[in-house]
Design a protein around this motif. Structure first.
Motif, PDB file in Angstrom:
ATOM      1  N   GLN A 120       0.835  -1.211   0.000  1.00 38.39           N
ATOM      2  CA  GLN A 120       0.000   0.000   0.000  1.00 38.39           C
ATOM      3  C   GLN A 120       0.864   1.253   0.000  1.00 38.39           C
ATOM      4  N   ARG A 121       1.915   1.278   0.824  1.00 35.57           N
ATOM      5  CA  ARG A 121       2.811   2.440   0.872  1.00 35.57           C
ATOM      6  C   ARG A 121       3.567   2.584  -0.447  1.00 35.57           C
ATOM      7  N   SER A 122       3.994   1.465  -1.017  1.00 39.34           N
ATOM      8  CA  SER A 122       4.691   1.517  -2.314  1.00 39.34           C
ATOM      9  C   SER A 122       3.774   2.070  -3.396  1.00 39.34           C
ATOM     10  N   ASN A 123       2.520   1.638  -3.393  1.00 38.26           N
ATOM     11  CA  ASN A 123       1.552   2.169  -4.365  1.00 38.26           C
ATOM     12  C   ASN A 123       1.347   3.664  -4.143  1.00 38.26           C
ATOM     13  N   GLY A 124       1.255   4.065  -2.890  1.00 38.78           N
ATOM     14  CA  GLY A 124       1.089   5.479  -2.575  1.00 38.78           C
ATOM     15  C   GLY A 124       2.298   6.302  -3.014  1.00 38.78           C
ATOM     16  N   LEU A 125       3.491   5.755  -2.803  1.00 40.32           N
ATOM     17  CA  LEU A 125       4.710   6.441  -3.227  1.00 40.32           C
ATOM     18  C   LEU A 125       4.713   6.608  -4.746  1.00 40.32           C
ATOM     19  N   ARG A 126       4.331   5.553  -5.463  1.00 34.54           N
ATOM     20  CA  ARG A 126       4.250   5.652  -6.930  1.00 34.54           C
ATOM     21  C   ARG A 126       3.221   6.693  -7.349  1.00 34.54           C
ATOM     22  N   ALA A 127       2.104   6.775  -6.630  1.00 32.92           N
ATOM     23  CA  ALA A 127       1.072   7.765  -6.945  1.00 32.92           C
ATOM     24  C   ALA A 127       1.595   9.188  -6.706  1.00 32.92           C
ATOM     25  N   MET A 128       2.377   9.377  -5.640  1.00 35.23           N
ATOM     26  CA  MET A 128       2.947  10.701  -5.369  1.00 35.23           C
ATOM     27  C   MET A 128       3.943  11.085  -6.455  1.00 35.23           C
ATOM     28  N   VAL A 129       4.792  10.148  -6.849  1.00 38.93           N
ATOM     29  CA  VAL A 129       5.762  10.409  -7.912  1.00 38.93           C
ATOM     30  C   VAL A 129       5.035  10.730  -9.215  1.00 38.93           C
ATOM     31  N   ALA A 130       3.989   9.963  -9.517  1.00 37.39           N
ATOM     32  CA  ALA A 130       3.219  10.212 -10.742  1.00 37.39           C
ATOM     33  C   ALA A 130       2.592  11.595 -10.709  1.00 37.39           C
ATOM     34  N   ARG A 131       2.091  12.015  -9.558  1.00 36.57           N
ATOM     35  CA  ARG A 131       1.477  13.343  -9.425  1.00 36.57           C
ATOM     36  C   ARG A 131       2.523  14.433  -9.640  1.00 36.57           C
ATOM     37  N   ILE A 132       3.695  14.268  -9.036  1.00 32.19           N
ATOM     38  CA  ILE A 132       4.772  15.252  -9.190  1.00 32.19           C
ATOM     39  C   ILE A 132       5.197  15.333 -10.651  1.00 32.19           C
ATOM     40  N   ARG A 133       5.360  14.187 -11.292  1.00 30.48           N
ATOM     41  CA  ARG A 133       5.759  14.158 -12.701  1.00 30.48           C
ATOM     42  C   ARG A 133       4.681  14.799 -13.582  1.00 30.48           C
ATOM     43  N   SER A 134       3.425  14.563 -13.263  1.00 33.66           N
ATOM     44  CA  SER A 134       2.322  15.147 -14.025  1.00 33.66           C
ATOM     45  C   SER A 134       2.323  16.672 -13.887  1.00 33.66           C
TER      46      SER A 134
END
Length: 142
Positions: A120-134
């Motif tokens: 869950q934390r790994s998925n959340g980290l990926r979501a944060m990175v995706a948001r920053i990249r977006s």
């Protein structure tokens, strides 16, 4: 292509042999971070895909290709606040194009986080990175 701030975190992690010490350090990084004002904790700044409440608010300094990407973030979970602090160290102050060039998975892997975060934390980290990249991608395209 990590920032000096991220390199300092990576160096600290090299000295911390035990994962629990690293975990505590991540939490300390989160505690040291300025809280995001409640007025900015709105649906438009919320990161979807995180088990915890997470908000990321971009701020662009300058214009064109020289514009620098900055952001504030916050979470209701201390470990996630720490992850936001690490991402802040990784990305803050880069140009939008530089943000898009960062291999966040590899950089976070240097800290040994990939093996120790729950799915869950790994998925959340990926979501944060995706948001920053977006957000950076939208800046680069503007």
């Amino acid at each position: 292509m990590a920032t000096t701030a991220f390199e300092e975190i990576a160096e600290t992690f090299e000295f911390l042999d035990d994962w629990e010490d690293r975990y505590r350090h991540v939490i300390e990084l989160g505690r040291a971070m300025e809280p995001l004002p409640a007025a900015l904790q709105v649906p438009a700044t919320k990161v979807e895909g995180c088990a915890s409440q997470v908000w990321i608010v971009p701020r662009i300094e300058g214009q064109g290709s020289a514009a620098r990407f900055h952001f504030q973030g916050d979470s209701d979970a201390m470990i996630v606040r720490g992850l936001i602090a690490i991402l802040h160290a990784l990305y803050d102050g880069l140009t939008a194009a530089e943000v898009l060039e960062v291999d966040a998975t590899a950089e976070m892997g240097r800290l040994g986080l990939n093996e120790h975060l729950s799915s869950q934390r790994s998925n959340g980290l990926r979501a944060m990175v995706a948001r920053i990249r977006s957000l950076a991608g939208a800046t680069a395209a503007a």
